[in-house]
Motif scaffolding. Structure first.
Motif, short mmCIF file in Angstrom:
data_model
loop_
_atom_site.label_atom_id
_atom_site.label_comp_id
_atom_site.label_asym_id
_atom_site.label_seq_id
_atom_site.Cartn_x
_atom_site.Cartn_y
_atom_site.Cartn_z
N ALA A 1 0.83 -1.21 0.00
CA ALA A 1 0.00 0.00 0.00
C ALA A 1 0.86 1.25 0.00
O ALA A 1 0.46 2.28 -0.56
CB ALA A 1 -0.93 0.00 1.20
N ARG A 2 2.05 1.19 0.59
CA ARG A 2 2.90 2.37 0.65
C ARG A 2 3.36 2.81 -0.73
O ARG A 2 3.75 3.97 -0.91
CB ARG A 2 4.10 2.11 1.55
N ALA A 3 3.29 1.93 -1.72
CA ALA A 3 3.70 2.31 -3.08
C ALA A 3 2.75 3.35 -3.68
O ALA A 3 3.11 4.03 -4.64
CB ALA A 3 3.76 1.07 -3.98
N LEU A 4 1.55 3.45 -3.13
CA LEU A 4 0.57 4.40 -3.64
C LEU A 4 0.71 5.78 -3.01
O LEU A 4 -0.03 6.69 -3.35
CB LEU A 4 -0.86 3.88 -3.39
N HIS A 5 1.63 5.93 -2.08
CA HIS A 5 1.73 7.17 -1.29
C HIS A 5 3.16 7.68 -1.26
O HIS A 5 4.11 6.93 -1.45
CB HIS A 5 1.30 6.92 0.16
N HIS A 6 3.29 8.99 -1.03
CA HIS A 6 4.55 9.51 -0.54
C HIS A 6 4.27 10.05 0.86
O HIS A 6 3.13 10.08 1.31
CB HIS A 6 5.15 10.56 -1.47
N GLN A 7 5.31 10.41 1.59
CA GLN A 7 5.20 10.79 3.00
C GLN A 7 4.61 9.64 3.84
O GLN A 7 3.80 9.86 4.75
CB GLN A 7 4.36 12.06 3.16
N TRP A 8 5.00 8.41 3.52
CA TRP A 8 4.45 7.26 4.21
C TRP A 8 4.82 7.24 5.69
O TRP A 8 4.02 6.84 6.54
CB TRP A 8 4.92 5.97 3.53
N ARG A 9 6.04 7.67 6.01
CA ARG A 9 6.44 7.67 7.42
C ARG A 9 5.58 8.63 8.24
O ARG A 9 5.28 8.36 9.41
CB ARG A 9 7.92 8.04 7.54
N THR A 10 5.20 9.74 7.65
CA THR A 10 4.30 10.67 8.34
C THR A 10 2.97 10.00 8.62
O THR A 10 2.40 10.13 9.70
CB THR A 10 4.09 11.94 7.51
N TRP A 11 2.45 9.25 7.62
CA TRP A 11 1.19 8.53 7.81
C TRP A 11 1.33 7.50 8.94
O TRP A 11 0.44 7.37 9.78
CB TRP A 11 0.76 7.86 6.52
N GLU A 12 2.44 6.78 8.98
CA GLU A 12 2.62 5.78 10.03
C GLU A 12 2.64 6.44 11.41
O GLU A 12 2.08 5.90 12.38
CB GLU A 12 3.92 5.01 9.80
N TRP A 13 3.27 7.60 11.50
CA TRP A 13 3.30 8.33 12.77
C TRP A 13 1.89 8.75 13.19
O TRP A 13 1.51 8.59 14.36
CB TRP A 13 4.21 9.55 12.63
N LEU A 14 1.11 9.25 12.24
CA LEU A 14 -0.26 9.66 12.56
C LEU A 14 -1.11 8.44 12.94
O LEU A 14 -1.84 8.47 13.94
CB LEU A 14 -0.89 10.37 11.35
N ARG A 15 -1.01 7.39 12.15
CA ARG A 15 -1.80 6.18 12.41
C ARG A 15 -1.47 5.57 13.76
O ARG A 15 -2.36 5.24 14.55
CB ARG A 15 -1.53 5.17 11.29
N ASP A 16 -0.19 5.40 14.03
CA ASP A 16 0.23 4.78 15.28
C ASP A 16 -0.11 5.67 16.48
O ASP A 16 -0.49 5.17 17.55
CB ASP A 16 1.73 4.47 15.26
N GLY A 17 0.04 6.98 16.30
CA GLY A 17 -0.30 7.89 17.39
C GLY A 17 -1.77 7.84 17.73
O GLY A 17 -2.14 7.82 18.92
N LEU A 18 -2.61 7.79 16.72
CA LEU A 18 -4.05 7.68 16.97
C LEU A 18 -4.35 6.37 17.69
O LEU A 18 -5.15 6.33 18.64
CB LEU A 18 -4.82 7.75 15.65
N GLY A 19 -3.72 5.28 17.25
CA GLY A 19 -3.93 3.99 17.91
C GLY A 19 -3.55 4.02 19.38
O GLY A 19 -4.26 3.45 20.23
N GLU A 20 -2.44 4.67 19.70
CA GLU A 20 -2.00 4.74 21.10
C GLU A 20 -2.98 5.54 21.95
O GLU A 20 -3.31 5.14 23.08
CB GLU A 20 -0.60 5.36 21.15
N HIS A 21 -3.45 6.66 21.42
CA HIS A 21 -4.40 7.48 22.18
C HIS A 21 -5.74 6.76 22.35
O HIS A 21 -6.39 6.88 23.40
CB HIS A 21 -4.60 8.83 21.50
N ARG A 22 -6.16 6.01 21.35
CA ARG A 22 -7.40 5.24 21.49
C ARG A 22 -7.24 4.15 22.55
O ARG A 22 -8.13 3.95 23.38
CB ARG A 22 -7.79 4.63 20.15
N ALA A 23 -6.11 3.46 22.51
CA ALA A 23 -5.88 2.40 23.48
C ALA A 23 -5.84 2.92 24.91
O ALA A 23 -6.27 2.24 25.85
CB ALA A 23 -4.58 1.67 23.15
N ALA A 24 -5.36 4.16 25.07
CA ALA A 24 -5.25 4.76 26.40
C ALA A 24 -6.54 5.44 26.83
O ALA A 24 -6.61 5.98 27.94
CB ALA A 24 -4.10 5.75 26.42
#
Length: 472
Positions: A59-82
């Motif tokens: 899926a990352r082949a369809l995007h640029h700035q993929w690391r930024t997306w991973e940071w946003l996705r993972d951050g949201l997941g952490e806040h939801r879990a907490a």
């Protein structure tokens, strides 16, 4: 320490880059956040993800700035879990009301979008994004003609090519990732047809200095276009789309400095897909309902991303179209400002100084882009009277023109009442720029009571018990 229920509550509307950045910034500073979005996954259009059932391996082949997306996705997941954030997917917000103790965000959910839901919060962030502008031309309603963003959404979200041979046309930066994305996915992109001349950006002294990284990004797209042998036609426009049951070819032509078709410059390009777009406009329906001040088409905000309505912030394309990086900067600033003010503190602008500098540079850059990549001059002169201007109500360009020249309509609302142009499902979002251009009326953001169609039963019965919304 305050319990989750005792924390101040923020409702963020829109889970694109601006909404995600604001959610992370506010949740990290003691605010309970409910992220409300119509999509099935976070990311918005820019970070649109394929459905999990498709089993996309790259899926990352369809995007640029993929690391930024991973940071946003993972951050949201952490806040939801907490328990600091909740993410409500499939919620289509149709109204935001001010109440005595805050705001009520009304949404529709469910497969038929008929189940009412409401989120009550102390503050609201509008991160509602934007929508594409498509100007009419003969044949633009043929199957196979899609918006540039629609072609990108099919590719990113469904791993689907809209066709095998494509022409990408119109104006603006979005054409570049669409053309390169289609080519990388296996489509033959016969031409990228840009009505402006992007080289004019280099002649604007402030643009390269404001954001040199964006110029390097553009150069990267140019290299990929060369690699895929995509023919680039600048200062050209699509004159007509041809076909019977579906698109078979397009005719393009060169434009002179005044926007007129150059004699003998027309050429026909066989294709089964035309992805076309002429820029974007902000979604301001919810802001208008709340009474927020608009500056032109944009929601007016201060240095903290606050609107002039107390308790309402806005960020991203709603405050001016400028891409994902600008949306991220604005969202971060808004989230930190909201957190401070909901805790009764005066924000420290120094805490987001880097984001503010990035915001200033990006705004300057995209102001130059807007000036260069405006829709071609004199485009209404090339639209025959029998061309459909309003697809929902099947109103032709001739009928729209007659409302102004023969019946004296001087504004879009009067044209709408006389012709029904803009009365359909999209409520003028698709046709308003075209109607304005064809009649010479000013294109003004409409003030609507609802941001989307709402079943009468929902209005009659009111929302369901909102207690569970945003609690998980």
């Amino acid at each position: 320490m305050a319990t989750t229920a005792e924390r101040p509550h923020l409702a963020v509307i829109g889970a694109g880059p601006a909404g995600l950045a604001a959610t992370l910034a506010a949740a990290a500073r003691g605010v309970r956040v409910t992220l409300v979005d119509a999509g099935a996954e976070a990311g918005g259009q820019f970070y649109r993800q394929p459905a999990a059932a498709l089993g996309a391996r790259r899926a990352r082949a369809l995007h640029h700035q993929w690391r930024t997306w991973e940071w946003l996705r993972d951050g949201l997941g952490e806040h939801r879990a907490a328990g600091r954030a909740a993410h409500l997917t499939g919620h289509h917000v149709w109204c935001v009301e001010r109440e005595s103790a805050g705001f009520a965000v009304h949404a529709l959910r469910g497969p038929a979008q008929e189940e009412p839901a409401v989120v009550r919060a102390d503050a609201v962030l509008l991160a509602t994004g934007g929508y594409e502008v498509v100007l009419p031309f003969p044949g633009w309603t043929l199957p196979g003609v899609v918006t540039a963003g629609g072609a990108q959404a099919l590719l990113k979200g469904g791993l689907v090519l809209p066709g095998r041979t494509a022409v990408v046309a119109g104006t603006g930066p979005l054409l570049l990732p669409v053309a390169t994305g289609l080519a990388a996915a296996g489509a033959r992109v016969a031409a990228l047809v840009e009505s402006a001349d992007p080289r004019a950006l280099l002649r604007r002294p402030s643009a390269p200095a404001a954001q040199p990284g964006k110029l390097a990004e553009g150069a990267g797209y140019a290299v990929r276009l060369l690699r895929h042998r995509v023919r680039v036609l600048v200062r050209h426009t699509v004159v007509e789309a041809h076909g019977t049951d579906r698109l078979e070819a397009v005719t393009v032509a060169a434009l002179d400095a005044d926007g007129r078709i150059r004699p003998s410059s027309e050429r026909r390009i066989p294709c089964d897909t035309l992805a076309v777009g002429h820029g974007m406009l902000p979604h301001t329906d919810l802001a208008g309902t709340l009474g927020c001040r608009l500056s032109g088409h944009d929601v007016h905000v201060d240095d903290e991303q606050r609107t002039d309505v107390p308790g309402v912030w806005a960020a991203g394309e709603a405050t001016g179209v400028g891409g994902a990086a600008l949306a991220l900067a604005e969202g971060h600033i808004a989230g930190r400002s909201i957190a401070a003010r909901l805790h009764g503190r005066e924000p420290d602008p120094g805490a987001w100084s880097a984001a503010a500098r990035s915001r200033a540079r990006l705004r300057a850059f995209f102001a130059a882009v807007d000036a260069v990549c405006a829709p071609p001059a004199r485009w209404p002169d090339r639209v025959p009277d029998d061309t459909v201007a309003c697809r929902c109500e099947e109103v032709t360009a001739g009928e729209v023109r007659a409302a102004a020249t023969g019946l004296g309509a001087g504004d879009l609302r009067t044209v709408k009442l006389l012709t029904r142009a803009g009365m359909g499902w999209c409520q003028g979002r698709m046709c308003a720029p075209a109607v304005a251009g064809l009649t010479g009326c000013e294109l003004t953001p409409p003030r609507r009571p609802f941001a989307r169609p709402v079943p009468l039963g929902v209005l009659a019965e009111g929302p369901e018990d909102p207690a569970e919304e945003g609690s998980s």
